[in-house]
Design a protein around this motif. Structure first.
Motif, PDB file in Angstrom:
ATOM      1  N   LEU A 114       0.609  -1.121  -0.114  1.00 23.87           N
ATOM      2  CA  LEU A 114      -0.048  -0.029   0.062  1.00 23.87           C
ATOM      3  C   LEU A 114       0.943   1.199   0.145  1.00 23.87           C
ATOM      4  CD1 LEU A 114      -2.539  -1.046   2.581  1.00 23.87           C
ATOM      5  CD2 LEU A 114      -2.798  -1.291   0.308  1.00 23.87           C
ATOM      6  N   SER A 115       0.195   2.252  -0.355  1.00 27.12           N
ATOM      7  CA  SER A 115       0.896   3.624  -0.354  1.00 27.12           C
ATOM      8  C   SER A 115       0.905   4.136   0.927  1.00 27.12           C
ATOM      9  CB  SER A 115       0.302   4.710  -1.416  1.00 27.12           C
ATOM     10  OG  SER A 115      -0.869   4.998  -0.866  1.00 27.12           O
ATOM     11  N   GLY A 116       1.760   5.075   1.453  1.00 24.29           N
ATOM     12  CA  GLY A 116       1.684   5.691   2.641  1.00 24.29           C
ATOM     13  C   GLY A 116       0.385   6.086   3.305  1.00 24.29           C
ATOM     14  N   GLY A 117      -0.416   6.736   2.310  1.00 21.85           N
ATOM     15  CA  GLY A 117      -1.525   7.361   2.697  1.00 21.85           C
ATOM     16  C   GLY A 117      -2.641   6.152   2.995  1.00 21.85           C
ATOM     17  N   MET A 118      -2.467   4.996   2.252  1.00 22.05           N
ATOM     18  CA  MET A 118      -3.411   3.778   2.643  1.00 22.05           C
ATOM     19  C   MET A 118      -3.036   3.313   3.693  1.00 22.05           C
ATOM     20  SD  MET A 118      -6.040   3.559   0.542  1.00 22.05           S
ATOM     21  CE  MET A 118      -6.560   4.287  -0.890  1.00 22.05           C
ATOM     22  N   ARG A 119      -1.726   3.146   4.084  1.00 24.68           N
ATOM     23  CA  ARG A 119      -1.344   2.487   5.449  1.00 24.68           C
ATOM     24  C   ARG A 119      -1.797   3.285   6.774  1.00 24.68           C
ATOM     25  NH1 ARG A 119       3.868   1.509   2.905  1.00 24.68           N
ATOM     26  NH2 ARG A 119       4.949   3.403   3.950  1.00 24.68           N
ATOM     27  N   GLN A 120      -1.638   4.551   6.448  1.00 22.56           N
ATOM     28  CA  GLN A 120      -2.417   5.429   7.655  1.00 22.56           C
ATOM     29  C   GLN A 120      -3.783   5.524   7.848  1.00 22.56           C
ATOM     30  OE1 GLN A 120       0.460   5.460   9.027  1.00 22.56           O
ATOM     31  NE2 GLN A 120      -0.085   7.383   9.938  1.00 22.56           N
ATOM     32  N   ARG A 121      -4.541   5.058   6.585  1.00 20.49           N
ATOM     33  CA  ARG A 121      -5.884   4.729   6.966  1.00 20.49           C
ATOM     34  C   ARG A 121      -6.136   3.745   7.642  1.00 20.49           C
ATOM     35  NH1 ARG A 121      -9.306   6.382   1.508  1.00 20.49           N
ATOM     36  NH2 ARG A 121      -7.832   8.178   0.796  1.00 20.49           N
ATOM     37  N   VAL A 122      -5.300   2.433   7.382  1.00 21.76           N
ATOM     38  CA  VAL A 122      -5.382   1.192   8.119  1.00 21.76           C
ATOM     39  C   VAL A 122      -5.141   1.612   9.576  1.00 21.76           C
ATOM     40  CG1 VAL A 122      -4.408  -1.012   8.402  1.00 21.76           C
ATOM     41  CG2 VAL A 122      -4.594   0.132   6.007  1.00 21.76           C
ATOM     42  N   ALA A 123      -4.081   2.304  10.021  1.00 21.78           N
ATOM     43  CA  ALA A 123      -3.520   2.646  11.322  1.00 21.78           C
ATOM     44  C   ALA A 123      -4.752   3.422  11.716  1.00 21.78           C
ATOM     45  CB  ALA A 123      -2.466   3.544  11.178  1.00 21.78           C
ATOM     46  N   ILE A 124      -5.579   4.162  11.153  1.00 15.50           N
ATOM     47  CA  ILE A 124      -6.520   4.914  11.990  1.00 15.50           C
ATOM     48  C   ILE A 124      -7.667   3.900  12.272  1.00 15.50           C
ATOM     49  CG2 ILE A 124      -8.415   6.853  11.574  1.00 15.50           C
ATOM     50  CD1 ILE A 124      -6.313   8.162   9.918  1.00 15.50           C
ATOM     51  N   ALA A 125      -8.111   3.181  11.157  1.00 16.07           N
ATOM     52  CA  ALA A 125      -9.025   2.144  11.224  1.00 16.07           C
ATOM     53  C   ALA A 125      -8.908   1.051  12.453  1.00 16.07           C
ATOM     54  CB  ALA A 125      -9.384   1.525   9.954  1.00 16.07           C
ATOM     55  N   ARG A 126      -7.657   0.842  12.520  1.00 13.04           N
ATOM     56  CA  ARG A 126      -7.173   0.056  13.528  1.00 13.04           C
ATOM     57  C   ARG A 126      -7.360   0.607  14.864  1.00 13.04           C
ATOM     58  NH1 ARG A 126      -1.215  -2.262  14.081  1.00 13.04           N
ATOM     59  NH2 ARG A 126      -1.051  -0.154  14.514  1.00 13.04           N
ATOM     60  N   ALA A 127      -7.128   1.815  15.113  1.00 12.78           N
ATOM     61  CA  ALA A 127      -7.013   2.522  16.299  1.00 12.78           C
ATOM     62  C   ALA A 127      -8.682   2.638  16.789  1.00 12.78           C
ATOM     63  CB  ALA A 127      -6.432   3.881  16.297  1.00 12.78           C
ATOM     64  N   LEU A 128      -9.493   2.899  15.819  1.00  9.58           N
ATOM     65  CA  LEU A 128     -10.885   3.114  15.828  1.00  9.58           C
ATOM     66  C   LEU A 128     -11.604   1.802  16.373  1.00  9.58           C
ATOM     67  CD1 LEU A 128     -11.830   6.036  13.156  1.00  9.58           C
ATOM     68  CD2 LEU A 128     -11.800   6.088  15.701  1.00  9.58           C
ATOM     69  N   GLN A 129     -11.332   0.938  15.818  1.00 13.13           N
ATOM     70  CA  GLN A 129     -11.817  -0.513  16.134  1.00 13.13           C
ATOM     71  C   GLN A 129     -12.313  -0.681  17.549  1.00 13.13           C
ATOM     72  OE1 GLN A 129     -12.742  -3.319  14.003  1.00 13.13           O
ATOM     73  NE2 GLN A 129     -13.353  -4.312  15.872  1.00 13.13           N
ATOM     74  N   ASN A 130     -11.412  -0.433  18.443  1.00 15.22           N
ATOM     75  CA  ASN A 130     -11.668  -0.544  19.744  1.00 15.22           C
ATOM     76  C   ASN A 130     -12.706   0.467  20.586  1.00 15.22           C
ATOM     77  OD1 ASN A 130     -10.579  -2.698  21.172  1.00 15.22           O
ATOM     78  ND2 ASN A 130      -8.665  -1.613  21.402  1.00 15.22           N
ATOM     79  N   GLU A 131     -13.165   1.195  19.525  1.00 12.81           N
ATOM     80  CA  GLU A 131     -13.835   2.533  20.186  1.00 12.81           C
ATOM     81  C   GLU A 131     -13.383   3.224  21.330  1.00 12.81           C
ATOM     82  OE1 GLU A 131     -18.370   1.798  19.549  1.00 12.81           O
ATOM     83  OE2 GLU A 131     -17.684  -0.209  19.613  1.00 12.81           O
ATOM     84  N   PRO A 132     -12.299   3.726  21.304  1.00 14.75           N
ATOM     85  CA  PRO A 132     -11.476   4.553  22.269  1.00 14.75           C
ATOM     86  C   PRO A 132     -12.153   5.676  22.659  1.00 14.75           C
ATOM     87  CG  PRO A 132     -10.353   4.826  20.210  1.00 14.75           C
ATOM     88  CD  PRO A 132     -11.348   4.130  19.780  1.00 14.75           C
ATOM     89  N   ASP A 133     -11.861   5.969  23.981  1.00 19.69           N
ATOM     90  CA  ASP A 133     -12.548   7.231  24.445  1.00 19.69           C
ATOM     91  C   ASP A 133     -11.708   8.546  23.749  1.00 19.69           C
ATOM     92  OD1 ASP A 133     -14.350   6.096  26.098  1.00 19.69           O
ATOM     93  OD2 ASP A 133     -12.989   6.049  27.846  1.00 19.69           O
TER      94      ASP A 133
END
Lengths: 286, 259
Positions: A140-159
């Motif tokens: 993936l491109s750098g931008g796509m990788r950051q989308r994955v990182a954001i999605a992974r962080a949101l998966q847990n529904e963090p406060d």
């Protein structure tokens, strides 16, 4: 001040480097309200990343404390997800498996698995990653990788979502796309966000409030309200609005004033014999 | 030729085969020229003939089998101990501080010098050969694996912790998993070293195996047999190396293997 989601109380952080001690942060206090987007900016060495890491619990404070809903933070936890600049994805897992990573952890076992499966799917769609669900991160491109990182962080529904220069390694065009994306995600996923960046325009465009930190030792220099329209009503044109540009200009001036670069510049001028430019009136060039 | 320029798979193979033929040709020409006493450098044909005789009349396959078993046993024993220990050393600084001085000391110990001690400790059975191969590989392996683990990018670890991972989960799901391709590379490289200790293990009251056969041939100045033994060990090594590379490519498609 009971409404504060996140409360930073007289926070100080010192690092020992050999014999000497380096004070990264001294006596920093501020509150972040639930659902607020706060950006931390400042010259290099102002401790903005250290501050974020203290909130994340990845570092422990030398003085003061971080309170999350009035409870002191001790160590990292799934209520505060972090998006790092790069190299945080798991290269052996597909995009979908990276996003699902937290579901396999013991801390999240008790939760409804079907609900979190639905959530992974929703995040894949929201981030525009459906076509890449089975791809490995290195393709993936750098931008796509950051989308994955954001999605992974949101998966847990963090406060709280903590972002440490998440778009710092991306080119300007990709960064603009990511800005739109993050504003849209915020509209559907109302989260409390603390966002570290060196890009003032990015900070103003995305956030509700900007905290300028000054180095030596790291401390709060000034706080700025952006007073911009709600997330979904912000567009790229906004960046050309006079209010927007002048706010950016004033914040940049503060960062420059605190960076210590002015004395470097003066020294250079002395060495090269170049005279500083005449102060000009604020009129627009032709 | 450009520095780090590309090279297709077919070209690579062609150059590799040409190199093999060139060196074998040089060997044959030198042996055939008569400049060198055949005792010092037996001709390729003489070596082939000896390999045939050893294979048909002798027990080349038996020797090779017992050698493969010894190397595999010694190597697996090392690996089974080195992977968990290397993981802990790479993960926890105090464990590193505790074990590094001893390991750095131990890895310079010459395995050959341990022959008499191993005989005393383990006796003259198969265990002594396995123990020698273990001494030759284990310490290097632990240090290299601990480095593999220490090289896992910090953000991978910190991301897991902020997602709620426990220490055990970080250890097994992130550190071990992330370092696995590098660990397999380390195992592949140390397997090569294990084979070099085989001849040393042949010194220990052996009566079979390739290392023993080479040492026995030395006693009778059968240099062609020594060459056969060396070449067979080389071929087995080359074979397992290629096999492990293929395993690496199949298991870890997202990485490139170390050369």
């Amino acid at each position: 001040m009971n409404a504060a989601k996140l409360s930073i109380r007289n926070l100080g952080k010192r690092f020992a480097t050999g014999q000497r001690q380096f004070t990264a942060l001294a006596d920093v206090s501020f509150d972040v309200a639930a659902g607020e987007f706060v950006a931390l900016v400042g010259a290099s060495g102002c401790g903005k990343s250290t501050l974020l890491r203290l909130i994340a619990g990845l570092e422990s404070p030398s003085e003061g404390q971080v309170l999350l809903e009035a409870r002191p933070v001790r160590g990292p936890g799934r209520d505060r997800a972090v998006v790092f600049q790069d190299y945080s994805l798991y290269p052996w897992l597909s995009v979908a498996a990276n996003i699902r990573f937290s579901r396999g952890l013991r801390a999240n076992r008790g939760r409804e698995q079907s609900a979190s499966a639905e959530r992974s799917q929703l995040l894949l769609e929201l981030m525009g990653l459906e076509r890449f669900a089975d791809a490995y991160p290195h393709t993936l491109s750098g931008g796509m990788r950051q989308r994955v990182a954001i999605a992974r962080a949101l998966q847990n529904e963090p406060d709280v979502l903590l972002m440490d220069e998440p778009f710092g390694a991306l080119d300007a065009q990709t960064r603009e796309v990511m800005h739109e994306l993050i504003l849209h995600v915020l509209a559907t996923e109302r989260r409390t966000i603390v966002f570290v960046t060196h890009d003032v325009e990015e900070a103003v465009y995305l956030s509700d409030r900007i905290i300028v930190l000054a180095p030596g030792p790291g401390r709060i220099d000034s706080v700025w309200e952006t007073n911009l329209p709600p997330a979904l009503e912000r567009t790229q044109e906004l960046k050309h609005a006079p209010d927007f540009a002048s706010l950016c200009g004033r914040i940049r001036a503060r960062i420059r004033a605190t960076s210590g670069l002015q004395s470097d510049l003066d020294a250079l001028r002395r060495l090269t014999g170049v005279k500083p430019p005449e102060p000009r009136s604020a009129s627009e060039p032709k | 030729m450009n520095i780090r320029g590309p090279l297709g798979r077919r070209r690579y193979l062609a150059i590799a085969v040409a190199s093999f033929l060139l060196w074998t040709g040089c060997w044959w020409a030198l042996a055939a020229s008569g400049w060198v006493d055949p005792l010092f450098l037996p001709s390729p044909l003489a070596v082939l003939r000896r390999a045939y005789l050893w294979g048909v009349d002798g027990d080349l396959l038996v020797d090779a089998r017992i050698s493969i078993l010894r190397v595999t046993a010694g190597f697996l024993l090392s690996a089974v101990m080195a992977v968990p220990l290397g993981l802990l050393i790479g993960a926890y600084r105090p464990v590193r501080a505790f074990s590094e001085p001893l390991l750095e000391f131990a890895r310079y110990l010459p395995a050959v010098a341990f022959v008499p001690m191993v005989l005393l400790w383990v006796g003259i059975g198969e265990g002594s050969k396995i123990a020698l191969i273990w001494i030759g590989t284990f310490f290097q392996m632990v240090i290299m694996i601990s480095e593999d683990v220490a090289r896992v990018p910090l953000p991978q670890i910190e991301a897991a912790r902020t997602l709620g991972a426990t220490d055990a989960e970080v250890l097994l799901r992130v550190l071990l998993r992330s370092a696995l391709p590098a660990i397999l590379d380390t195992l592949r490289i140390t397997l090569g070293w294990a084979w070099t200790y085989l001849v040393v293990a042949g010194l220990v009251a052996a009566n079979s195996g390739l290392g023993y056969a080479i040492l026995k041939a030395q006693r009778f100045l059968q240099t062609d047999k020594i060459f056969v033994g060396i070449i067979v060990i080389g071929l087995i090594g080359l074979g397992t190396d290629q096999l492990l590379r293929a395993v690496h490519r199949a298991l870890f498609p997202w990485t490139v293997s170390r050369p």
